[in-house]
Design a protein around this motif. Structure first.
Motif: not given
Ligand SMILES: Nc1ncnc2c1ncn2[C@@H]1O[C@H](COP(=O)(O)OP(=O)(O)OP(=O)(O)O)[C@@H](O)[C@H]1O
Length: 568
Positions: A130, A367, A373, A392-399, A408, A520, A551
């Motif tokens: 990335l 990260y 996260v 919510p957005s940024g909560a860590g779902k995609s993580t 990871y 999503e 969402h």
């Molecule tokens: N590759 C990365 N490097 C650094 N920080 C990251 C990376 N990917 C995500 N983050 C940070 O980790 C946190 C969680 O991100 P994530 O994508 O898991 O959120 P999310 O819940 O899926 O959000 P959304 O609903 O907006 O997709 C966010 O604050 C984001 O800025």
């Protein structure tokens, strides 16, 4: 102990398995050069011998004459002509063979390096990948190997010329060792003096050239890769200007390099002629020698000296070109021989199947450059159930999805499958059982068929149709002009967002994974398409394990468990 890296070790490593071929090419190069010299050198003496057979031959022709005395006198002319002819035939046959050998050698090395580089880039740790610019990696993997491989031929040519130079010096040594020593000394010192300066400059040029090409490639790739956004935002000129900036730099450094690359040639020629003229003036004004007499003696050495100096200037020019590719060579070597942060796909036990489910146990993750996260996060994903994750957005779902895919790894706690740590299994075997559908459907510029079969190359027509039916895209595909053979354009531009998403789902379905992760997958779609895809997901519930990140609650109303990250 870490092996010290220099140009020699880099060349040695990069040519492993092909060094013999390199040496063979060098031998052919030397032979070609000698037959050329022999052929050309024989023309005049043979002709003069034909016209005046009585005049005894000197030098090489004299030696040849001695050999020919073993043959009957009446065939001597035919023999001489035969040798002359053979030299020219051989020279041209060798030249043709050399072209083939050079191309084979160059493109073989390129083939090996390019494919290794691309493969290693694809195997980089996700975080590392990335952070890299795709355009730069593309330049490194596709363009640089060819440039460097070509420079190896330059290097071999340089060696061949050096061998020829030494041979000329050896012949001259026999004729007059004093003058030859002086000539060799002058040639050698001028080589050393010019070489040092130009070598350093060429390396610097090479580094700049590489950086400019990488940047230009990056600009081209980024702009063409997001052509819709470029048009929508009116960024065409901006990208053109950005590229032009790099191209201007490129023109400037290449112009300077071309001039300097041939400078030794010009410099040496001018110096040589100046010295000869200087000597003649000196002799004429001081009257030490008779100029005419002296010139006759000098003639041979002027020609010989010119040959030696042209060797030196050729070697210098080629060495500059070679030096300019050294930064690229080190880059390729670094990627192939010192791979950094590569994903280990095969270590560990082979994952077979899941009986109970997955658990995230007190997982902590952040990260490299950010706040935590996930902290002490636990979650259960029972087998053959639909588990939803909202928040919510940024909560860590995609993580969470990325952790489940093994992109990871948790820094604290662990992820278990049927009670065993996920890290016990090889990533390869685990990912085979996971089907991931993200928010941005990734469609290849190919037919619908190829897009679906990418999930399972070699799958049957029935399997493909079955997958397309589950993904609820089959009926639509039949309405396309060429059905499954319809090409869908760059990034699937000819399909709607929902259709693209369903093609992606079909691609995942055909793999028949045990665990589906929908990250999503419906959030960008309208209600109707969302309903279609949700229905496709629900078809799987009860038969497969599903993790659905969403969402909209409408997507997950049939979920067996819901984890809300805003509460975590
Ligand atoms: N590759 C990365 N490097 C650094 N920080 C990251 C990376 N990917 C995500 N983050 C940070 O980790 C946190 C969680 O991100 P994530 O994508 O898991 O959120 P999310 O819940 O899926 O959000 P959304 O609903 O907006 O997709 C966010 O604050 C984001 O800025």
């Amino acid at each position: 102990m870490k092996k010290k890296k220099n140009t020699f070790t880099v060349i040695r490593d990069l040519t492993t398995g092909y060094r013999k071929m390199g040496v063979f090419i060098l031998v052919v190069m030397v032979l070609a050069a000698f037959t050329e010299a022999l052929g050309l050198g024989m023309v005049l003496p043979v002709l003069s011998h034909l016209m005046n057979p009585e005049v005894p031959q000197t030098g090489a022709m004299g030696a040849l004459d001695k050999v020919l005395t073993f043959f009957p006198a009446e065939y001597r002319v035919e023999l001489q002509l035969g040798i002359l002819l053979a030299a020219f035939w051989l020279k041209n046959i060798l030249a043709a063979a050399l072209r083939g050998l050079n191309a084979h050698f160059t493109f073989k090395l390129r083939e090996i390096w390019s494919s290794q580089l691309l493969f290693r880039y694809l195997r980089l740790e996700y975080a590392q990948a990335l952070e890299s610019k795709q355009g730069v990696l593309l330049q490194n993997a596709i363009a640089e190997p060819l440039r460097v491989a070509k420079s190896f031929i330059i290097f071999l040519n340089l060696l061949a010329k050096l061998i020829l130079g030494v041979a000329i010096a050896a012949v001259l040594l026999v004729v007059d060792w004093k003058v030859t020593l002086v000539l060799t000394f002058v040639a050698f010192t001028s080589f050393l003096l010019i070489n040092k300066v130009l070598y350093t400059y060429s390396l610097r040029f090479g580094r700049k050239r590489l950086a400019i090409d990488q940047q230009a490639n990056f600009i081209g790739m980024e702009s063409l890769g997001s052509i819709k956004e470029v048009k929508a935002l009116g960024l065409e000129k901006r990208y053109r200007n950005l590229l032009t900036e790099q191209l201007v730099l490129s023109r400037k450094i290449f112009t300077k390099f071309s001039i300097l690359n041939h400078m030794p040639e010009n410099l040496i020629e001018v110096l040589a002629v100046t010295s000869v003229v200087g000597i003649i003036f000196f002799v004429q004004y001081t009257g030490i020698y008779d100029v005419g007499n002296m010139l006759a003696k000098m003639g041979f050495f002027i020609i010989a000296g010119q040959k030696m100096f042209s060797c030196v200037s050729f070697v210098l020019a080629q060495r500059m070109k070679f030096a300019a590719t050294i930064p690229g060579m080190f880059l390729i070597h670094d990627v192939i021989f010192h791979p950094q942060e590569m994903e280990d796909l095969s270590s560990g036990e082979s994952f077979q199947s899941m009986e109970q489910g997955i658990k995230l146990e007190h997982v902590g993750f952040s990260y490299r450059t950010g706040a935590p996260v996930l902290q002490d996060f636990s979650m259960e994903i029972p087998v053959n159930k639909m588990t939803a994750v909202i928040g919510p957005s940024g909560a860590g779902k995609s993580t969470i999805a990325d952790l489940l895919l093994g992109l990871y790894h948790p820094q604290e706690g662990r992820i278990t499958v049927d009670g065993r740590s996920l890290s016990d299994y090889s990533l390869n075997s685990w990912r085979k059982k996971v089907g991931y559908v993200g928010q941005e459907p990734v469609i290849f510029n190919a037919s619908v068929r190829e897009n679906i079969l990418a999930g399972k190359p070699g799958a049957s027509e029935e399997e493909m149709i079955q997958a397309a039916r589950i993904a609820r895209i089959h009926d639509f595909v039949l309405t396309l002009p060429q059905g499954y053979d319809t090409v869908v354009g760059d990034k699937g531009a000819k399909l709607s967002g929902g259709q693209r998403q369903r093609v992606v789902i079909a691609r995942v379905m055909i793999r028949d994974p045990e665990l589906f992760i929908f990250d999503e997958a419906t959030s960008a779609l309208d209600k109707e398409t969302e309903a279609e895809i949700t229905a496709a997901m629900e078809d799987l519930a009860g038969r497969r394990t599903l993790v659905v990140i969403a969402h909209r609650l409408s997507t997950i109303k049939k979920a067996d468990h819901v984890y809300d990250l805003s509460e975590a």
